[in-house]
Design a protein around this motif. Structure first.
Motif, short mmCIF file in Angstrom:
data_model
loop_
_atom_site.label_atom_id
_atom_site.label_comp_id
_atom_site.label_asym_id
_atom_site.label_seq_id
_atom_site.Cartn_x
_atom_site.Cartn_y
_atom_site.Cartn_z
N PRO B 177 -15.34 -5.54 -8.10
CA PRO B 177 -16.36 -5.82 -7.08
C PRO B 177 -16.00 -5.11 -5.76
O PRO B 177 -14.82 -4.93 -5.45
N PRO B 178 -17.02 -4.73 -5.00
CA PRO B 178 -16.78 -4.06 -3.71
C PRO B 178 -15.89 -4.93 -2.82
O PRO B 178 -16.03 -6.15 -2.79
N GLY B 179 -14.96 -4.29 -2.12
CA GLY B 179 -14.11 -5.03 -1.18
C GLY B 179 -12.89 -5.65 -1.81
O GLY B 179 -12.01 -6.15 -1.10
N GLU B 180 -12.81 -5.66 -3.15
CA GLU B 180 -11.65 -6.27 -3.81
C GLU B 180 -10.53 -5.25 -3.99
O GLU B 180 -10.79 -4.10 -4.36
N ARG B 181 -9.31 -5.68 -3.78
CA ARG B 181 -8.16 -4.88 -4.21
C ARG B 181 -8.13 -4.82 -5.73
O ARG B 181 -8.54 -5.77 -6.39
N PRO B 182 -7.57 -3.74 -6.29
CA PRO B 182 -7.37 -3.75 -7.75
C PRO B 182 -6.57 -4.99 -8.14
O PRO B 182 -5.63 -5.37 -7.43
N ILE B 183 -6.93 -5.61 -9.24
CA ILE B 183 -6.23 -6.81 -9.68
C ILE B 183 -4.74 -6.51 -9.92
O ILE B 183 -3.87 -7.36 -9.72
N GLY B 221 5.99 -8.37 0.41
CA GLY B 221 7.11 -9.19 0.85
C GLY B 221 7.29 -10.41 -0.04
O GLY B 221 6.45 -10.71 -0.89
N PRO B 222 8.38 -11.15 0.16
CA PRO B 222 8.65 -12.34 -0.64
C PRO B 222 7.67 -13.48 -0.36
O PRO B 222 7.69 -14.49 -1.07
N ASP B 223 6.81 -13.32 0.64
CA ASP B 223 5.74 -14.30 0.85
C ASP B 223 4.45 -13.87 0.17
O ASP B 223 3.45 -14.58 0.24
N GLY B 224 4.46 -12.71 -0.49
CA GLY B 224 3.29 -12.26 -1.23
C GLY B 224 2.28 -11.47 -0.41
O GLY B 224 1.24 -11.08 -0.94
N TYR B 225 2.58 -11.22 0.85
CA TYR B 225 1.64 -10.44 1.65
C TYR B 225 2.07 -8.98 1.71
O TYR B 225 3.25 -8.65 1.62
N SER B 226 1.06 -8.12 1.84
CA SER B 226 1.29 -6.68 1.82
C SER B 226 2.02 -6.22 3.08
O SER B 226 1.65 -6.58 4.20
N LEU B 227 3.03 -5.38 2.90
CA LEU B 227 3.72 -4.73 4.01
C LEU B 227 3.23 -3.30 4.18
O LEU B 227 3.32 -2.73 5.28
N ALA B 228 2.76 -2.70 3.09
CA ALA B 228 2.20 -1.35 3.12
C ALA B 228 1.38 -1.21 1.85
O ALA B 228 1.80 -1.64 0.78
N ILE B 229 0.20 -0.64 1.98
CA ILE B 229 -0.70 -0.58 0.83
C ILE B 229 -1.43 0.75 0.85
O ILE B 229 -1.73 1.29 1.92
N ALA B 230 -1.68 1.32 -0.33
CA ALA B 230 -2.30 2.64 -0.41
C ALA B 230 -3.68 2.64 0.22
O ALA B 230 -4.48 1.73 -0.02
N ARG B 231 -3.96 3.65 1.00
CA ARG B 231 -5.34 3.87 1.46
C ARG B 231 -6.20 4.13 0.23
O ARG B 231 -5.77 4.82 -0.70
N PRO B 232 -7.41 3.59 0.21
CA PRO B 232 -8.26 3.82 -0.97
C PRO B 232 -8.55 5.30 -1.15
O PRO B 232 -8.47 6.08 -0.22
N GLY B 233 -8.90 5.63 -2.37
CA GLY B 233 -9.26 7.01 -2.67
C GLY B 233 -8.15 7.71 -3.42
O GLY B 233 -7.05 7.20 -3.56
#
Lengths: 276, 276
Positions: B177-183, B221-233
């Protein structure tokens, strides 16, 4: 065949058994009006969560087939719904943090939370039984309560042979980066994907005795994507999704893979997966 | 003490061993320039992924201490980095989908993917060994390759006693779906949270023999939140995060809980968690 599954995110009032039961009945009626076949309600929805003492928990506890089950079974008879809700279960001298499944015929099943959070050990026993597979007219339900969902070995058991994993929960709010979903919500969606089941997590809102709740309710599909998700903020709300539960019977991913068949249980055992 | 962990999302060219090795060396140098201590590269980064035949996979395979390991160890000696990368491993007559950890001293460890995806059974043996715990100067690394990460029992083993779970991967793109990160990206983040470890997943980009890749690289991170994530495309890129790895040694959540101590291994065993 389509089935409508729903979660009601609400704010019980601590200690207000009569008022909370009215709130649950109102939620069931609202879900029925929205065409729901299944409604999941939060953890400890009859009592509230932040007990001041074990004595308070015991006072608010009831047996599985107690007044709440009887009341909700009556509303289910009228509306045709099946309802999952959390409550403090009185079992002799022990209280458990439990969930029950009720329809018009009465209580179909109950489950005791196996992974206790925070101060729960001060008032609750820990469940020692595998979550049941609950047969209903529209499909098979599994149960997990709140922190249970953060143990994927347990989620695997709870999700085996079910179509919808039902999760009454009370997720405390904690800091998170702007724009991020609560990790608890993300985890619920991933649990659906890894087991190819639908997930209905009904969280609560409100601040109770100083504890704020995150309001992270979500309905997810077997692909792990959200079908309905709580609007942010401290808001009571009904989430509804109309789905084809048969999708959860097909565990295939891609052309040659299968989420269940591809498990390597013997290897996990040999590698000592559950040795601690 | 701070450590800089990195993922390089790149596009190997199928069959171009010499060119791909140059690409890996360039990625290591770029990560070194960004101050990285650890760089994770994609699955099958030396060879490309979509083999036309088992014979092609065998031609592109090399032993654990083969030319790529020797080349990268040399660059690691120059730069001080530790590098994790995926490659087809030649082991006698069998080829495995493997990952290796290399630093200036040579190969520290290797691992064979245990959960095979798609057509991999046509050219690869399945690993039968638990992922190693790899001691480095800055911390302890765990390994999982791509589809391994979708089996949380296995992730639990791979993440036990490690600070960073390193995941060379090639995630095929699929509808979302639009706006979703890949699972797959969401799952990598959740795996970090449930085990309280850092996760570095290095995905690939490009379309290879008709298979498009999602480019879902992430550092969590160990809390499950993104520290760095690929720009789409469809973009080659370096992700970097500077972190305190000691956070992964503290498994506590909330005031009274602990992601490791709260596991109920005996109950999982008794309930038959790995009986199939």
């Amino acid at each position: 065949m389509s089935t409508t599954i729903a979660a009601y995110q609400l704010a019980p009032r601590i200690g207000d058994l009569a008022g909370n039961r009215e709130r649950l009945v109102a939620a069931v009626r609202q879900a029925a009006a929205a065409g729901a076949d299944l409604l999941v309600l939060p953890e400890l929805a009859t009592s509230g969560y932040v007990f001041a003492s074990a004595a308070e928990a015991r006072e608010l506890a009831e047996p599985v087939d107690g007044p709440t089950a009887q009341l909700l079974a009556g509303v289910c008879r009228e509306t045709g719904l099946t309802v999952v809700y959390g409550f403090p279960e009185a079992a002799g001298e022990v209280v458990f943090n439990a969930a029950a499944v009720v329809d018009g015929s009465g209580v179909l099943a109950a489950y005791r939370k196996a992974h206790l959070w925070g101060d729960e050990p001060d008032w609750s026993g820990a469940g020692d039984e595998r979550p049941p597979v609950v047969q209903t007219a529209f499909g098979r339900l599994g149960l997990a309560v709140c922190y249970d969902l953060e143990f994927p070995e347990w989620v695997r058991l709870a999700a085996t042979d079910v179509d919808v994993l039902c999760v009454p929960t009370n997720w405390p709010a904690s800091a998170r980066p702007p724009g991020e979903r609560p990790i608890e919500t993300a985890n619920a969606l991933v649990a659906g994907a890894l087991n190819r089941v639908f997930v209905v997590a009904a969280d609560r809102v409100g601040t109770e005795r100083g504890v704020p709740w995150v309001g992270g309710s979500v309905i997810g599909g077997p692909d792990g994507y959200s079908l309905a998700i709580a609007r942010p903020g401290d808001t009571e709300q009904l989430l509804v999704a109309t789905v084809d539960l048969a999708q959860a019977r097909d565990k295939r991913v891609g052309d040659r893979n299968d989420r269940v068949a591809d498990r390597r249980g013997e290897l996990y055992r040999r590698a000592g997966a559950d040795d601690r």
